[in-house]
Every structure is written in C-alpha cells, then in structure tokens.
Design a protein around this motif. Sequence first.
Motif, PDB file in Angstrom:
ATOM      1  N   PHE A  16       1.000  -1.376  -0.373  1.00 53.47           N
ATOM      2  CA  PHE A  16      -0.022  -0.346  -0.331  1.00 53.47           C
ATOM      3  C   PHE A  16       1.103   0.937   0.128  1.00 53.47           C
ATOM      4  O   PHE A  16       0.678   2.143  -0.456  1.00 53.47           O
ATOM      5  CB  PHE A  16      -1.233   0.152   1.004  1.00 53.47           C
ATOM      6  N   TRP A  72      -6.564   8.017  -2.518  1.00 49.66           N
ATOM      7  CA  TRP A  72      -6.015   7.432  -1.596  1.00 49.66           C
ATOM      8  C   TRP A  72      -5.099   7.084  -1.041  1.00 49.66           C
ATOM      9  O   TRP A  72      -4.548   7.233  -0.234  1.00 49.66           O
ATOM     10  CB  TRP A  72      -5.728   5.703  -2.883  1.00 49.66           C
ATOM     11  N   ALA A  76      -4.211   6.307   2.931  1.00 48.20           N
ATOM     12  CA  ALA A  76      -3.911   5.052   3.731  1.00 48.20           C
ATOM     13  C   ALA A  76      -1.950   5.261   3.834  1.00 48.20           C
ATOM     14  O   ALA A  76      -1.488   5.144   4.632  1.00 48.20           O
ATOM     15  CB  ALA A  76      -3.794   4.214   1.942  1.00 48.20           C
ATOM     16  N   THR A  87      -5.798   4.125  10.697  1.00 42.08           N
ATOM     17  CA  THR A  87      -6.616   3.793   9.055  1.00 42.08           C
ATOM     18  C   THR A  87      -7.705   2.196   9.063  1.00 42.08           C
ATOM     19  O   THR A  87      -6.690   1.121   9.418  1.00 42.08           O
ATOM     20  CB  THR A  87      -5.963   3.712   8.319  1.00 42.08           C
ATOM     21  N   PHE A  89      -9.003   0.261   6.008  1.00 42.49           N
ATOM     22  CA  PHE A  89      -9.333   0.695   4.579  1.00 42.49           C
ATOM     23  C   PHE A  89     -10.901  -0.695   4.660  1.00 42.49           C
ATOM     24  O   PHE A  89     -10.796  -1.499   4.841  1.00 42.49           O
ATOM     25  CB  PHE A  89      -8.250  -0.635   4.212  1.00 42.49           C
ATOM     26  N   THR A  90     -11.279  -0.295   3.706  1.00 42.37           N
ATOM     27  CA  THR A  90     -12.735  -0.747   3.315  1.00 42.37           C
ATOM     28  C   THR A  90     -12.659  -0.994   1.348  1.00 42.37           C
ATOM     29  O   THR A  90     -11.808  -0.228   0.681  1.00 42.37           O
ATOM     30  CB  THR A  90     -13.855   0.043   3.299  1.00 42.37           C
ATOM     31  N   THR A  94     -11.475   1.599  -1.610  1.00 40.97           N
ATOM     32  CA  THR A  94     -10.369   1.219  -2.134  1.00 40.97           C
ATOM     33  C   THR A  94     -10.742   0.756  -4.155  1.00 40.97           C
ATOM     34  O   THR A  94      -9.489   1.254  -4.925  1.00 40.97           O
ATOM     35  CB  THR A  94     -10.185   0.172  -1.495  1.00 40.97           C
ATOM     36  N   ALA A  98      -9.369   2.941  -7.464  1.00 36.28           N
ATOM     37  CA  ALA A  98      -8.190   2.242  -8.253  1.00 36.28           C
ATOM     38  C   ALA A  98      -8.807   2.337  -9.412  1.00 36.28           C
ATOM     39  O   ALA A  98      -7.969   1.755 -10.451  1.00 36.28           O
ATOM     40  CB  ALA A  98      -8.316   1.250  -8.030  1.00 36.28           C
ATOM     41  N   MET A 240      -7.547  -6.064  -2.994  1.00 35.53           N
ATOM     42  CA  MET A 240      -7.472  -4.221  -3.048  1.00 35.53           C
ATOM     43  C   MET A 240      -6.100  -3.953  -3.967  1.00 35.53           C
ATOM     44  O   MET A 240      -5.327  -2.687  -3.770  1.00 35.53           O
ATOM     45  CB  MET A 240      -7.309  -4.046  -1.207  1.00 35.53           C
ATOM     46  N   LEU A 244      -4.815  -1.892  -6.809  1.00 35.24           N
ATOM     47  CA  LEU A 244      -3.882  -0.135  -6.472  1.00 35.24           C
ATOM     48  C   LEU A 244      -3.046  -0.560  -7.494  1.00 35.24           C
ATOM     49  O   LEU A 244      -2.384   0.156  -7.899  1.00 35.24           O
ATOM     50  CB  LEU A 244      -3.690   0.204  -5.230  1.00 35.24           C
TER      51      LEU A 244
END
Length: 304
Positions: A16, A72, A76, A87, A89-90, A94, A98, A240, A244
């Motif tokens: 990430f 993002w 992040a 943080t 992350f859902t 996300t 992307a 994810m 990304l």
Amino acid sequence: MQERRVPVPSEVSVGFTEVAQGARLADRMVKACGDPAPGSNLAQVNDLYPFEKVSDRARHYVTAALEHMVMWADFAAPLKFHPDQTTTFTMRPTFALARAALETAAQAVWLMDTQDPVECVRRHLRLIRWDLSEHRKSHLDSAGKLRVKERDDQLVARVAEVFNEDQIRPPQGYLWVIEQACRPDDLQLEAAEAERLWRAASGAAHGMYWTNLELTEVDVGEEYEPGQFRTITVPDANAMLQVLSASERVTTYAALKFVLYMGEDPTRLMTTARAWLAERITLRDDADPDVRRRLAGGTSEPEG
C-alpha cells in the motif's frame, strides 16, 4: 452480514505504501512539466492539430488518474500522522478509486502509444468524439444536445480531408481502451488480468453483491433461521493491493510517457520529486535503513 477489523498483513501494508508513494512521485513529475519542448512528440502533434491540443488532453487524462491515486495515498499513507492514528481500509472505496484511475490512465497510455504523429492525432480525435458523445447524453434539453452535436459535426468536417468518419469513431468503451493500453510490453500487464481487475473494481464500485463473495473473506456464524447464517466479512487485503498496484502501474506508465513526450528529462524530474517527498514524509523509528538512505540520496541535485 457484519464486519470485523483485522490488521493488514505487513507485506500488504508495505505494498500500500509503495503504491501511495509511487503515485505521489508521478504526480510531482507531471506537475513540473510546462509546455511541450520544441520538437518533442507532443509539440509535433499539436502542430498537426492545433484546434484542441493533444498535449492538453494528455495532461488532463494523466492528471485525472493521479488525482484518484493521490487521494487514496493521502488516506492510506498520509505524509504526516499522529502516533495513535489508525486507518480502516474498506473494499468499495478502494476499488472505486483504483477503477477510476485505471480507466483514465488507460486513455492516456493508448493516446500516446504510437510514434506516428498522425496516428496520435487520430486517437486524439476518437477520444474527443467519445467525450462529446457522453457530454451530449448529459444534457436534458434538446438545445444542449444539439450544441454538442454541432461541435462533433464541426470536428468531423474539419478533418474530413485526412480521416473519414469511420476512422475517427469513438472507442468501444472503457474495457476496450484498457485492453489497448496493455499492448506495450514494458507495461507488463496482461489484458486478461486487467479485465479481471477492472470488472472486480467496477462490481465493487457499483455495489454488486457478488463482490461480497469474491473480494472478501467470510466467517460463518450462527444459524438464525433455517438455512440462514450470520456472517462476518473482512475485505481481502491482497485483492485490494492487486487492483491498486495495477492502477498505479498504468497511471505511472502514463505519467512517464507524458513526461517523455513533453520532451522533459524524467531522471531530473524524478530526483526533484524524491527530494520533495523526502522532505515531507514521516518515517517510523523502525523504518528500513535502506529506505532512509535512498530517500536521503534523493535530496541531492544531479551534477551537471
């Protein structure tokens, strides 16, 4: 269906962060570009079709993709953060960001994936007509639709001596453009893999139910009715990271292609971007010494 929170695996967390910082570096490089240098690829195509400059549209597509990726990144991996900050992350936001970056960057890659100035102009015209088609649909009144149609008709007439209307028809949708963007070997993204990720991202962004099954880890709990069970879901962190990473790869590729086609020196711009990032990023006390050294090295200007 309930959610439960679990720590992101360390290797995914590193991924990430790499995506976030890669997007920031590309963003700084693009923002450092001025007008196309004389004799550059984009200067040549601007001369061929000065009415709506290819360089302006190319910058727009690249910048739009970077806006999604940097948004993002700011969520992040913020440049500054409180020691107690966490943080969450859902999945859907996300994948939505992307997807948006992938769709936009793919247009820039396809536009500039040619050394033939005439072909670049032709792709430019196709993207303009696609844009006009969508613009026309956005109008509720007939007068607005007519104004946009007149712009399209004028464009077709303007280039009629070089291209017939079929040669500059709008692209066949985002998936087609993404597939075309995967053609460069050095991008290292297969069209089939890009389609898989794009469909997953689209499904998540649109709230399609199947993404709950494919893009999450599900724990089955109590049976509250015959055949009906309580479930707890956790977004699949690896899924994810995959989408990304693909979006950042296409976006960075588009940014670098833009820099080169503008006639800029990517090494110089990257050095300056790394210096900018090194001055602003917060490193953890236990950060890899190698990372610290690389960032420190990015603060010096190249000789010559």
